[in-house]
Design an enzyme around this catalytic site. Sequence first.
Site, PDB file in Angstrom:
ATOM      1  CG  ASP A  75       2.985   7.932   0.930  1.00 17.97           C
ATOM      2  OD1 ASP A  75       2.305   8.450   0.478  1.00 17.97           O
ATOM      3  OD2 ASP A  75       4.119   9.442   1.304  1.00 17.97           O
ATOM      4  CG  ASN A  79      -5.124   9.322   2.868  1.00 21.49           C
ATOM      5  OD1 ASN A  79      -5.150   8.762   3.875  1.00 21.49           O
ATOM      6  ND2 ASN A  79      -4.624  10.236   2.471  1.00 21.49           N
TER       7      ASN A  79
HETATM    8  C1  IPE Z   1      -0.067   9.858   4.988  1.00 24.12           C
HETATM    9  O1  IPE Z   1       0.369   9.604   3.892  1.00 24.12           O
HETATM   10  C2  IPE Z   1      -1.605   9.104   4.892  1.00 24.12           C
HETATM   11  C3  IPE Z   1      -1.724   7.782   5.151  1.00 24.12           C
HETATM   12  C4  IPE Z   1      -0.307   7.001   5.261  1.00 24.12           C
HETATM   13  C5  IPE Z   1      -2.841   6.314   5.319  1.00 24.12           C
HETATM   14  P1  IPE Z   1      -0.542  10.864   2.033  1.00 24.12           P
HETATM   15  O2  IPE Z   1       0.036  10.311   1.064  1.00 24.12           O
HETATM   16  O3  IPE Z   1      -2.291  11.114   2.438  1.00 24.12           O
HETATM   17  O4  IPE Z   1       0.136  12.034   3.526  1.00 24.12           O
HETATM   18  P2  IPE Z   1       1.002  13.519   2.148  1.00 24.12           P
HETATM   19  O5  IPE Z   1      -1.049  13.772   1.884  1.00 24.12           O
HETATM   20  O6  IPE Z   1       1.626  12.676   1.240  1.00 24.12           O
HETATM   21  O7  IPE Z   1       0.698  14.444   3.594  1.00 24.12           O
HETATM   22  C1  IPE Z   2      -0.481   5.437   1.236  1.00 30.39           C
HETATM   23  O1  IPE Z   2       0.049   5.940  -0.663  1.00 30.39           O
HETATM   24  C2  IPE Z   2      -1.989   4.815   0.992  1.00 30.39           C
HETATM   25  C3  IPE Z   2      -3.156   6.096   1.913  1.00 30.39           C
HETATM   26  C4  IPE Z   2      -2.720   6.896   2.093  1.00 30.39           C
HETATM   27  C5  IPE Z   2      -3.983   5.301   1.261  1.00 30.39           C
HETATM   28  P1  IPE Z   2      -0.460   7.009  -1.327  1.00 30.39           P
HETATM   29  O2  IPE Z   2      -1.716   6.255  -1.973  1.00 30.39           O
HETATM   30  O3  IPE Z   2      -0.215   7.981  -0.892  1.00 30.39           O
HETATM   31  O4  IPE Z   2       0.499   6.914  -2.468  1.00 30.39           O
HETATM   32  P2  IPE Z   2       1.657   7.882  -3.110  1.00 30.39           P
HETATM   33  O5  IPE Z   2       2.299   8.951  -2.059  1.00 30.39           O
HETATM   34  O6  IPE Z   2       0.655   9.048  -4.217  1.00 30.39           O
HETATM   35  O7  IPE Z   2       2.534   7.226  -3.676  1.00 30.39           O
HETATM   36 MG    MG Z   3       0.928   9.276  -0.303  1.00 22.74          MG
END
Ligand code: IPE
Ligand code: IPE
Ligand code: MG
Length: 240
Positions: free
Chosen positions: A11, A59
């Site tokens: 993340d 997502n």
């Molecule tokens: C979790 O991250 C999913 C992945 C890393 C693929 P998210 O960024 O989607 O999770 P939330 O929304 O902060 O819970």
């Molecule tokens: C995790 O990084 C990757 C996926 C969920 C695909 P994020 O895209 O959630 O990055 P932040 O949390 O918005 O910084």
């Molecule tokens: Mg994220």
Amino acid sequence: MTIKHIAIIMDGNGRWATLRKRPRTFGHQAGVKTVRSTIKTCVEQGVPNLTLFAFSSENWSRPVKEVQKLMDLFMRSLSKETPELLKQGVQQNFIGNLSRFSPKLQQKMKNVAAMRPEKLNMNLNIAVNYGGKWDVIQAARKLGQDLSSKKITADEVSEGVFNNYMSLADQPAVDLLIRTGGEHRISNFLLWQIAYAEIFFEDVLWPDFNPEELIRVMDQFHSRERRFGKTSEQVNLDAN
Ligand code: IPE
Ligand code: IPE
Ligand code: MG
């Protein structure tokens, strides 16, 4: 204690890009490099199973453009990275509800999963359109079918039997779960499989998570006492 299974919630890509005044997808691209170095480090460290959360069932709610870019990046990365991964002895598996992906991407995952390295060093499980709750439900459905066809009886359903219906049934439970990006939550990643995992929440954003950080976490893991419900005294006795 040796580490048999590491799982990672990757993340922080979006914030990493925003900090650099770039579009979020720039962060996802940078994240691929970290995926590469993380896999390499795990192989070098002799970790036999690694599970990466690449795309959650939630997502899909992101802007259509970001989802599209993630799909493109996923497709391209599979083509680009697979030859090197096979050389390293990495077997790729995909977990999640794969039926929601385009037929082309589904076929790609099928082909990649069918490619076996000459010598198996590590199972790499890529969780896509994965949700921990979905996993429990799909297991319950399959179990229900086996119950109604009388393959097994309700009395025979133990933790071990139920586990056989879950994703990653053939691999040991997760020892070490890492989440980068500073949030302290599971976000519907593995639930059943992390029942006794040691959890590390790291503030570093995923594109900045380097092998040194990973090795530091692994060292910290080794210094934790895993008691599995016992007393510290018992654990020390068991070790001798
Ligand atoms: C979790 O991250 C999913 C992945 C890393 C693929 P998210 O960024 O989607 O999770 P939330 O929304 O902060 O819970
Ligand atoms: C995790 O990084 C990757 C996926 C969920 C695909 P994020 O895209 O959630 O990055 P932040 O949390 O918005 O910084
Ligand atoms: Mg994220």
